[in-house]
Scaffold this active site. Sequence first.
Site, PDB file in Angstrom:
ATOM      1  N   GLN A 259       0.831  -1.200   0.000  1.00 42.81           N
ATOM      2  CA  GLN A 259       0.000   0.000   0.000  1.00 42.81           C
ATOM      3  C   GLN A 259       0.863   1.247   0.000  1.00 42.81           C
ATOM      4  O   GLN A 259       0.649   2.182  -0.747  1.00 42.81           O
ATOM      5  CB  GLN A 259      -0.924   0.045   1.216  1.00 42.81           C
ATOM      6  CG  GLN A 259      -2.063  -0.932   1.146  1.00 42.81           C
ATOM      7  CD  GLN A 259      -2.833  -0.799  -0.128  1.00 42.81           C
ATOM      8  OE1 GLN A 259      -3.298   0.280  -0.457  1.00 42.81           O
ATOM      9  NE2 GLN A 259      -2.967  -1.879  -0.875  1.00 42.81           N
ATOM     10  N   HIS A 262       2.246   2.934  -3.147  1.00 44.99           N
ATOM     11  CA  HIS A 262       1.348   3.585  -4.116  1.00 44.99           C
ATOM     12  C   HIS A 262       1.559   5.086  -4.147  1.00 44.99           C
ATOM     13  O   HIS A 262       1.511   5.718  -5.198  1.00 44.99           O
ATOM     14  CB  HIS A 262      -0.114   3.315  -3.763  1.00 44.99           C
ATOM     15  CG  HIS A 262      -0.658   2.073  -4.396  1.00 44.99           C
ATOM     16  ND1 HIS A 262      -0.818   1.947  -5.753  1.00 44.99           N
ATOM     17  CD2 HIS A 262      -1.077   0.905  -3.862  1.00 44.99           C
ATOM     18  CE1 HIS A 262      -1.320   0.752  -6.025  1.00 44.99           C
ATOM     19  NE2 HIS A 262      -1.483   0.094  -4.894  1.00 44.99           N
ATOM     20  N   GLU A 327     -10.308   0.106   3.199  1.00 47.37           N
ATOM     21  CA  GLU A 327     -10.488  -0.287   1.806  1.00 47.37           C
ATOM     22  C   GLU A 327     -10.106  -1.767   1.635  1.00 47.37           C
ATOM     23  O   GLU A 327     -10.870  -2.554   1.098  1.00 47.37           O
ATOM     24  CB  GLU A 327      -9.588   0.603   0.941  1.00 47.37           C
ATOM     25  CG  GLU A 327      -9.674   0.329  -0.544  1.00 47.37           C
ATOM     26  CD  GLU A 327      -8.596   1.078  -1.326  1.00 47.37           C
ATOM     27  OE1 GLU A 327      -7.659   1.628  -0.698  1.00 47.37           O
ATOM     28  OE2 GLU A 327      -8.682   1.094  -2.565  1.00 47.37           O
ATOM     29  N   HIS A 328      -8.908  -2.118   2.097  1.00 46.79           N
ATOM     30  CA  HIS A 328      -8.429  -3.503   2.048  1.00 46.79           C
ATOM     31  C   HIS A 328      -8.226  -3.998   3.476  1.00 46.79           C
ATOM     32  O   HIS A 328      -7.641  -3.290   4.288  1.00 46.79           O
ATOM     33  CB  HIS A 328      -7.071  -3.605   1.353  1.00 46.79           C
ATOM     34  CG  HIS A 328      -7.028  -3.025  -0.025  1.00 46.79           C
ATOM     35  ND1 HIS A 328      -6.516  -1.775  -0.293  1.00 46.79           N
ATOM     36  CD2 HIS A 328      -7.430  -3.535  -1.219  1.00 46.79           C
ATOM     37  CE1 HIS A 328      -6.596  -1.535  -1.590  1.00 46.79           C
ATOM     38  NE2 HIS A 328      -7.147  -2.577  -2.186  1.00 46.79           N
ATOM     39  N   ASP A 361      -5.290  -7.165  -6.274  1.00 48.06           N
ATOM     40  CA  ASP A 361      -5.070  -6.058  -7.210  1.00 48.06           C
ATOM     41  C   ASP A 361      -5.052  -6.537  -8.654  1.00 48.06           C
ATOM     42  O   ASP A 361      -5.289  -5.744  -9.573  1.00 48.06           O
ATOM     43  CB  ASP A 361      -3.716  -5.386  -6.918  1.00 48.06           C
ATOM     44  CG  ASP A 361      -3.796  -4.443  -5.739  1.00 48.06           C
ATOM     45  OD1 ASP A 361      -4.922  -4.036  -5.398  1.00 48.06           O
ATOM     46  OD2 ASP A 361      -2.752  -4.127  -5.160  1.00 48.06           O
ATOM     47  N   HIS A 420     -53.971  13.464  -7.986  1.00 49.48           N
ATOM     48  CA  HIS A 420     -53.569  12.089  -7.689  1.00 49.48           C
ATOM     49  C   HIS A 420     -54.800  11.280  -7.261  1.00 49.48           C
ATOM     50  O   HIS A 420     -55.028  10.171  -7.751  1.00 49.48           O
ATOM     51  CB  HIS A 420     -52.545  12.051  -6.543  1.00 49.48           C
ATOM     52  CG  HIS A 420     -51.152  12.449  -6.925  1.00 49.48           C
ATOM     53  ND1 HIS A 420     -50.816  13.721  -7.307  1.00 49.48           N
ATOM     54  CD2 HIS A 420     -49.993  11.736  -6.960  1.00 49.48           C
ATOM     55  CE1 HIS A 420     -49.506  13.771  -7.560  1.00 49.48           C
ATOM     56  NE2 HIS A 420     -48.989  12.573  -7.362  1.00 49.48           N
TER      57      HIS A 420
END
Lengths: 435, 435
Positions: A259, A262, A327-328, A361, A420
Amino acid sequence: MTFFLATTDADFESAFTALLGMKREEAEDVDHAVAAIIADVRARGDAALIDLTARFDRMEVTADRLAFSPAEIEAEIAKVSPEDRAALELAAARIRDYHARQLPEDRSWTDAAGATLGWRWTPVSAAGLYVPGGLASYPSSVLMNAIPAKVAGVKRLVVTCPTPGGVVNPLVLLAARIAGVDTVYRVGGAQAVAALAYGTATIQPVDKITGPGNAYVAAAKRRVFGRVGIDMIAGPSEVLVIAEAGNDPDWIALDLLSQAEHDESAQAILITPDAAFGHAVAGAVAKRLETLDRRAIAGASWRDNGAVIVVRDLDEAAALANRIAPEHLEIMVDDAEALAAKIPHAGAIFLGPWTPEAIGDYVGGPNHVLPTARSARFSSGLNVLDFMKRTTMARMTPEALAAIGPAAERLAISESLQAHGLSVRARLDRLNRSE
Amino acid sequence: MTFFLATTDADFESAFTALLGMKREEAEDVDHAVAAIIADVRARGDAALIDLTARFDRMEVTADRLAFSPAEIEAEIAKVSPEDRAALELAAARIRDYHARQLPEDRSWTDAAGATLGWRWTPVSAAGLYVPGGLASYPSSVLMNAIPAKVAGVKRLVVTCPTPGGVVNPLVLLAARIAGVDTVYRVGGAQAVAALAYGTATIQPVDKITGPGNAYVAAAKRRVFGRVGIDMIAGPSEVLVIAEAGNDPDWIALDLLSQAEHDESAQAILITPDAAFGHAVAGAVAKRLETLDRRAIAGASWRDNGAVIVVRDLDEAAALANRIAPEHLEIMVDDAEALAAKIPHAGAIFLGPWTPEAIGDYVGGPNHVLPTARSARFSSGLNVLDFMKRTTMARMTPEALAAIGPAAERLAISESLQAHGLSVRARLDRLNRSE
């Protein structure tokens, strides 16, 4: 300094809250610039794209060269090695198989009142995938965005990808080919998003825009949301690893660094019940960092955003994980499935020591476009339903209307919506007259 | 003047494009004001809510009175007639039954490589429903928002509803009670959205905000999107009726007016293959308009935004309907199901003459929170999945990693993500050593 916390610390709660609340991305003041870019593309179309591409991507292009030609694509993908091609094809096949199982079913039934009800799923007609250029130009992301769209049945699928200075990644073009993308345009930034949303003479508008991008792309997506659908506003990537002692510290260090490499804003966190193991992992991270090509990025991420948190037990780990909503999430404990069951708020879960996040990934099958910045509390990774929509269906018989119409009429009157009520009453009166 | 178009007109395409492109809502410059309101609520919490409620809703309130007390709720709902209560309960039961069928299933499987893959659906923990006050305070919308959330399994469900001048709609409180809402707060506007997203001392933050509102509410939802999930940015309501001659013009006139009476910005369109029938419906609209309480609103909507479009055949009707992508679509032709199958882009479809759209607003079962402004091209009406999220799951065995890990390693290297590759390689090396 990497955070090293323990839930037994007196100030743990404030330290953890600070960690959760950390703003890991600069709040760039890009919105104003993006509004101007969108207005320019709406007003001048291709001419604006050409000017903005010259300005931001240092590249001269003409309207007839906004799209890659088939010959250019052939020439580029011929550069790809057979081994890389085989790896992409294996990834594509596995992603396709996983996502094909997400295809939803239509339903229709008739209830006790005689009403036939149901719904129908249909794909969006056209989708545009934003693929970043430069450092973060990932062919795997092309597969992850394009394959769910194709599985959903999207008829027209286009990619926009900037090619700064004219540099093209052949693997991106090959991934687009493998995934069934129709056209690839060499434009990027907010101008690409504007073109996808509003259309130009060359680029037809789409209904849905997905894919990651920088702050300009994110701001543009937020602005065109409503005009078209968007997937999400992606933030920096994150991983949370929950691991007991007995795991190999080096494996976990590499998972954390996957991670961290990145982006300096990425975040990697280890939660463990064993303080000594936590230190061992931190040591392994330091050692591996020395040898990584991207040690400057990964080192900054680990130093500024990384954390090791020592907990009393795995229930405490689950509680913290839910607050992080990662996230992960990698779980490497004796009964990983049991712990996973206690953590509803996570984008993707990787179970056991043989499932490094990197598998997800590329080749695992599940999508790698996942909710960041705690948004796993309320949103999902990219999936087939993101490229479909549901239409509800209803058919009343005279009997069904007679059974439930009076309640509708009453509620309409209570809401002061007279027409209506009358639209139901006119039909009920016909029924009464014909009895 | 209501548009009266025929596809055989020489200038049809430009007239239809103009109709499609009509901007039916004022682009109020509210975003700046909304940003200030959100900042105020974040900074001052309850104190800001109290000040803003005094200013916008002309009502003094204290922090301990932001929520309706159980006694207040009891006193208000005691005012509801048994008939209104029965109608709300019938509606709730039918909405619950329809939405319960939307609950998704978890999946898990083991593939040929030995990888166990799947996904898991879980509800968001807390949701906030915005309910407008004043003219558009609709108890039916409380049911339509709250019931899918409860079906999804949302644990904490709150409503915010402004009570301008202290005026409360007892039916809104009863609908909240029937639907299982935990707390109702008497705040509205952008300040209510800010409180739901960020929390105050009194109002706990939620994970998802749904429900319609004015331009301020819409702008606030757009701003907090990402911090929390939102449903959609709702625009003015729309109906498209496709009807052949042989239907009762008065029924169709009332169906068109059911949309028109919502709002001067609402849009009602009839498409018919029979010009004489189109004129008959227009005549019936004019006649019914004379007697409606809301004739000023409905008349303005029909005059400014209404349209009758005469087509050569039903295939042409389907093609135009897909371009309009209506929120509500009524189909009153011989084989309504066959025509519906040709129109993928619609929020909700009502089949046959006995299914006025008003049934769907209240008691049909499907949701009445639907995509407006052509967004049915890419989005769906509110449903159970809006209150859930999907977590993907993966577990590799050593054998599975040996089978697919090398492809992941290769792709990681091709993307210059060295640590990703190493996290796979370290495990593969262990396997090789132990062979």
